[in-house]
Design a protein around this motif. Structure first.
Motif, PDB file in Angstrom:
ATOM      1  N   ILE A  67       0.865  -1.182   0.000  1.00  0.00           N
ATOM      2  CA  ILE A  67       0.000   0.000   0.000  1.00  0.00           C
ATOM      3  C   ILE A  67       0.899   1.228   0.000  1.00  0.00           C
ATOM      4  O   ILE A  67       1.685   1.422   0.932  1.00  0.00           O
ATOM      5  N   PHE A  68       0.793   2.057  -1.022  1.00  0.00           N
ATOM      6  CA  PHE A  68       1.629   3.251  -1.075  1.00  0.00           C
ATOM      7  C   PHE A  68       1.052   4.354  -0.191  1.00  0.00           C
ATOM      8  O   PHE A  68      -0.156   4.586  -0.158  1.00  0.00           O
ATOM      9  N   THR A  69       1.961   5.027   0.523  1.00  0.00           N
ATOM     10  CA  THR A  69       1.593   6.100   1.452  1.00  0.00           C
ATOM     11  C   THR A  69       2.546   7.273   1.227  1.00  0.00           C
ATOM     12  O   THR A  69       3.392   7.237   0.329  1.00  0.00           O
ATOM     13  N   SER A  70       2.450   8.276   2.078  1.00  0.00           N
ATOM     14  CA  SER A  70       3.364   9.415   1.973  1.00  0.00           C
ATOM     15  C   SER A  70       4.684   9.162   2.693  1.00  0.00           C
ATOM     16  O   SER A  70       5.604   9.968   2.594  1.00  0.00           O
ATOM     17  N   GLY A  71       4.802   8.063   3.415  1.00  0.00           N
ATOM     18  CA  GLY A  71       6.026   7.767   4.146  1.00  0.00           C
ATOM     19  C   GLY A  71       5.744   6.914   5.360  1.00  0.00           C
ATOM     20  O   GLY A  71       4.591   6.550   5.644  1.00  0.00           O
ATOM     21  N   ALA A  72       6.788   6.587   6.108  1.00  0.00           N
ATOM     22  CA  ALA A  72       6.642   5.681   7.246  1.00  0.00           C
ATOM     23  C   ALA A  72       5.750   6.240   8.344  1.00  0.00           C
ATOM     24  O   ALA A  72       5.072   5.484   9.039  1.00  0.00           O
ATOM     25  N   THR A  73       5.719   7.560   8.507  1.00  0.00           N
ATOM     26  CA  THR A  73       4.847   8.134   9.541  1.00  0.00           C
ATOM     27  C   THR A  73       3.387   7.816   9.247  1.00  0.00           C
ATOM     28  O   THR A  73       2.651   7.363  10.137  1.00  0.00           O
ATOM     29  N   HIS A 176       3.904  -5.552  13.942  1.00  0.00           N
ATOM     30  CA  HIS A 176       4.242  -4.424  13.077  1.00  0.00           C
ATOM     31  C   HIS A 176       5.665  -3.963  13.363  1.00  0.00           C
ATOM     32  O   HIS A 176       6.100  -3.977  14.514  1.00  0.00           O
ATOM     33  N   THR A 177       6.370  -3.562  12.310  1.00  0.00           N
ATOM     34  CA  THR A 177       7.677  -2.951  12.502  1.00  0.00           C
ATOM     35  C   THR A 177       7.803  -1.680  11.677  1.00  0.00           C
ATOM     36  O   THR A 177       7.411  -1.630  10.513  1.00  0.00           O
ATOM     37  N   ASP A 178       8.326  -0.641  12.320  1.00  0.00           N
ATOM     38  CA  ASP A 178       8.709   0.579  11.636  1.00  0.00           C
ATOM     39  C   ASP A 178      10.089   0.306  11.050  1.00  0.00           C
ATOM     40  O   ASP A 178      11.093   0.295  11.763  1.00  0.00           O
ATOM     41  N   ALA A 179      10.128   0.069   9.732  1.00  0.00           N
ATOM     42  CA  ALA A 179      11.370  -0.324   9.066  1.00  0.00           C
ATOM     43  C   ALA A 179      11.978   0.814   8.265  1.00  0.00           C
ATOM     44  O   ALA A 179      12.729   0.582   7.315  1.00  0.00           O
ATOM     45  N   ALA A 180      11.686   2.051   8.656  1.00  0.00           N
ATOM     46  CA  ALA A 180      12.191   3.201   7.900  1.00  0.00           C
ATOM     47  C   ALA A 180      13.710   3.167   7.765  1.00  0.00           C
ATOM     48  O   ALA A 180      14.257   3.481   6.711  1.00  0.00           O
ATOM     49  N   GLN A 181      14.406   2.771   8.825  1.00  0.00           N
ATOM     50  CA  GLN A 181      15.867   2.797   8.789  1.00  0.00           C
ATOM     51  C   GLN A 181      16.488   1.533   8.210  1.00  0.00           C
ATOM     52  O   GLN A 181      17.611   1.572   7.704  1.00  0.00           O
ATOM     53  N   GLY A 182      15.798   0.416   8.265  1.00  0.00           N
ATOM     54  CA  GLY A 182      16.417  -0.846   7.874  1.00  0.00           C
ATOM     55  C   GLY A 182      15.984  -1.409   6.541  1.00  0.00           C
ATOM     56  O   GLY A 182      16.652  -2.288   5.984  1.00  0.00           O
ATOM     57  N   PHE A 183      14.870  -0.923   5.983  1.00  0.00           N
ATOM     58  CA  PHE A 183      14.376  -1.446   4.710  1.00  0.00           C
ATOM     59  C   PHE A 183      15.427  -1.260   3.618  1.00  0.00           C
ATOM     60  O   PHE A 183      15.969  -0.181   3.431  1.00  0.00           O
ATOM     61  N   GLY A 184      15.737  -2.344   2.913  1.00  0.00           N
ATOM     62  CA  GLY A 184      16.724  -2.289   1.853  1.00  0.00           C
ATOM     63  C   GLY A 184      18.159  -2.314   2.331  1.00  0.00           C
ATOM     64  O   GLY A 184      19.087  -2.281   1.517  1.00  0.00           O
ATOM     65  N   LYS A 185      18.367  -2.378   3.658  1.00  0.00           N
ATOM     66  CA  LYS A 185      19.713  -2.382   4.231  1.00  0.00           C
ATOM     67  C   LYS A 185      19.924  -3.669   5.036  1.00  0.00           C
ATOM     68  O   LYS A 185      20.900  -4.384   4.837  1.00  0.00           O
ATOM     69  N   ASP A 186      19.023  -3.945   5.960  1.00  0.00           N
ATOM     70  CA  ASP A 186      19.030  -5.202   6.720  1.00  0.00           C
ATOM     71  C   ASP A 186      17.912  -6.056   6.115  1.00  0.00           C
ATOM     72  O   ASP A 186      16.788  -6.080   6.600  1.00  0.00           O
ATOM     73  N   ILE A 187      18.214  -6.734   5.023  1.00  0.00           N
ATOM     74  CA  ILE A 187      17.178  -7.271   4.140  1.00  0.00           C
ATOM     75  C   ILE A 187      16.494  -8.526   4.680  1.00  0.00           C
ATOM     76  O   ILE A 187      15.265  -8.610   4.716  1.00  0.00           O
ATOM     77  N   GLU A 188      17.263  -9.518   5.106  1.00  0.00           N
ATOM     78  CA  GLU A 188      16.668 -10.809   5.453  1.00  0.00           C
ATOM     79  C   GLU A 188      15.657 -10.710   6.591  1.00  0.00           C
ATOM     80  O   GLU A 188      14.678 -11.434   6.626  1.00  0.00           O
ATOM     81  N   THR A 189      15.897  -9.804   7.538  1.00  0.00           N
ATOM     82  CA  THR A 189      15.015  -9.688   8.705  1.00  0.00           C
ATOM     83  C   THR A 189      13.562  -9.478   8.301  1.00  0.00           C
ATOM     84  O   THR A 189      12.649 -10.081   8.874  1.00  0.00           O
ATOM     85  N   ILE A 200       7.674   1.756   5.604  1.00  0.00           N
ATOM     86  CA  ILE A 200       8.922   2.200   4.979  1.00  0.00           C
ATOM     87  C   ILE A 200       8.785   3.619   4.448  1.00  0.00           C
ATOM     88  O   ILE A 200       7.672   4.108   4.228  1.00  0.00           O
ATOM     89  N   SER A 201       9.942   4.274   4.241  1.00  0.00           N
ATOM     90  CA  SER A 201       9.994   5.614   3.665  1.00  0.00           C
ATOM     91  C   SER A 201      10.981   5.640   2.508  1.00  0.00           C
ATOM     92  O   SER A 201      12.096   5.112   2.628  1.00  0.00           O
ATOM     93  N   GLY A 202      10.603   6.313   1.414  1.00  0.00           N
ATOM     94  CA  GLY A 202      11.465   6.394   0.256  1.00  0.00           C
ATOM     95  C   GLY A 202      12.737   7.173   0.497  1.00  0.00           C
ATOM     96  O   GLY A 202      13.810   6.831  -0.019  1.00  0.00           O
ATOM     97  N   LYS A 209      11.481  12.204  -0.706  1.00  0.00           N
ATOM     98  CA  LYS A 209      10.559  12.454   0.402  1.00  0.00           C
ATOM     99  C   LYS A 209       9.130  12.450  -0.146  1.00  0.00           C
ATOM    100  O   LYS A 209       8.908  12.691  -1.330  1.00  0.00           O
ATOM    101  N   GLY A 210       8.170  12.184   0.737  1.00  0.00           N
ATOM    102  CA  GLY A 210       6.775  12.243   0.327  1.00  0.00           C
ATOM    103  C   GLY A 210       6.216  10.944  -0.209  1.00  0.00           C
ATOM    104  O   GLY A 210       5.067  10.900  -0.652  1.00  0.00           O
TER     105      GLY A 210
END
Length: 377
Positions: A67-73, A176-189, A200-202, A209-210
């Motif tokens: 689901i696309f949103t404006s960001g992790a917030t 639920h996990t706020d993965a803003a910092q780890g998405f695409g970096k700590d992948i397997e988790t 996640i946030s772009g 942003k956005g």
């Protein structure tokens, strides 16, 4: 000459390939994804669907779970507040989170609390992570949701999501996990199927942003019973109405795909920067924050004897751009709630700065930085 940017946990620069695609969809392929009567709309729809596949692939999800949103917030708010109706209907009004979450999790949880829900905020160790056993102890038959971030935005310390997922294996609570910092970096988790909801946030992965996403995993054939927070249009399975920002979505998808493609190369670069930084800063008798063995590769949180963070940032502002906390709360001069939760005093917390880098940064002259800091004492 601008200072070297070392605040990538706040936001990242655009990946060049992402920038090219963004401009293409801003200038040339500007159609509305909802326009079904012409080719512009059809191509926009194809771009959005491709981006869903690209984002889903990072976490081993399915296209229709993105689901696309404006960001992790916004994603965090939908994930947490979107479950309140189900909680009332099922008489499950207990939520578990941690004391070090981003305000985008803590404040929705506080809003639930004001509506009669019980919220357990788990403490963390001095190493900056929650003990899985604390989750086990806090679980109740009426626990509706467990929300634990993937990696902390201020310290970079990863949380034990795999172990928490094991604990929740036989419990119906949504995870639920706020993965803003780890998405695409700590992948397997994030590929653990027990994690139901991922925010996640772009702009944390070299997109814009956005834009962000909420991954909403099905359990068998059932989706988490989320209700929308806004109405009008029915887009994104009714959870997030409004015209889709095709260019931003395409950019996010491209960034997600590149994150997987270049993961090993980026990690090698980040670890090399980390080694050089740690070696140089060691001359200053630093106090590093948290359990460094659990840290993401591209961030350290550190304090130097006799210096507070404001004085340090001021002295270094022509050399490097660093921060002393979450960008979302940088207007507040109160000590970090994250560092306080780790057992620091106000003075100890106020001495800490965050240094975060990425593969797109130019070479850093750490010796110049060390010499400048040494001259402050």
């Amino acid at each position: 000459m601008s200072p070297t940017y070392l605040d990538c946990n706040a936001t990242t620069p655009l990946e060049p390939e992402v920038k090219d695609l963004l401009l293409h969809f801003l200038v040339e392929e500007f159609g509305n994804e909802g326009s079904r009567t012409h080719e512009y709309g059809a191509r926009a729809k194809q771009a959005v669907q491709k981006a869903r596949d690209q984002v889903a692939a990072v976490v081993a999800a399915k296209r229709d779970e993105v689901i696309f949103t404006s960001g992790a917030t916004e994603s965090n708010n939908i994930a947490i507040l979107g479950l309140r109706s189900a909680g009332r209907e099922q008489e499950k009004r207990h939520v578990i989170t941690t004391a070090i979450e981003h305000k985008a999790v803590l404040e929705p949880c506080a809003a639930l609390e004001q509506e009669g829900f019980e919220v357990t905020r788990l403490p963390v160790t001095s190493g900056g992570f929650v003990e899985p056993e604390a989750v086990q102890t806090a679980l109740q038959p009426d626990t509706l949701l467990v929300s634990i971030m993937q990696a902390n935005n201020e310290t970079g310390i990863r949380q034990p999501l795999d172990r928490v997922a094991e604990i929740l294996a036989d419990h119906p609570a949504y995870f639920h996990t706020d993965a803003a910092q780890g998405f695409g970096k700590d992948i397997e988790t994030l590929r653990n199927p027990r994690i139901d909801l991922i925010s996640i946030s772009g702009h944390k992965i070299y997109a814009t942003k956005g834009i962000g996403a909420l991954i909403v995993r099905r359990r068998g054939y059932e989706r988490p019973p989320l209700k929308p927070l806004a109405f009008g249009g029915g887009q994104e399975r009714g959870l997030r109405p409004g015209t889709l920002p095709v260019a931003l979505i395409a950019a996010l998808g491209e960034a997600a795909e590149i994150a997987v493609r270049d993961h090993a190369k980026r990690r090698q670069i980040n670890l090399r920067i980390r080694e050089r930084a740690m070696t140089a800063l060691a001359k200053l008798n630093p106090r590093f924050t948290g359990d460094l063995s659990r840290s993401l590769d591209h961030v350290i949180n550190v304090a130097f004897p006799g210096l507070d963070s404001e004085a340090l940032m001021l002295a270094l502002k022509d050399l490097v751009a660093i921060s002393n906390g979450s960008a979302c709360t940088s207007s507040s001069y109160s000590p970090s709630h994250v560092l306080k939760a780790m057992g620091m005093s106000d003075d100890e917390a106020n001495a800490c700065v965050r240094i975060s880098w990425c593969h797109l940064m130019p070479e850093v002259d750490w010796d110049v930085i060390v010499n400048r800091i040494s001259g402050l004492r």
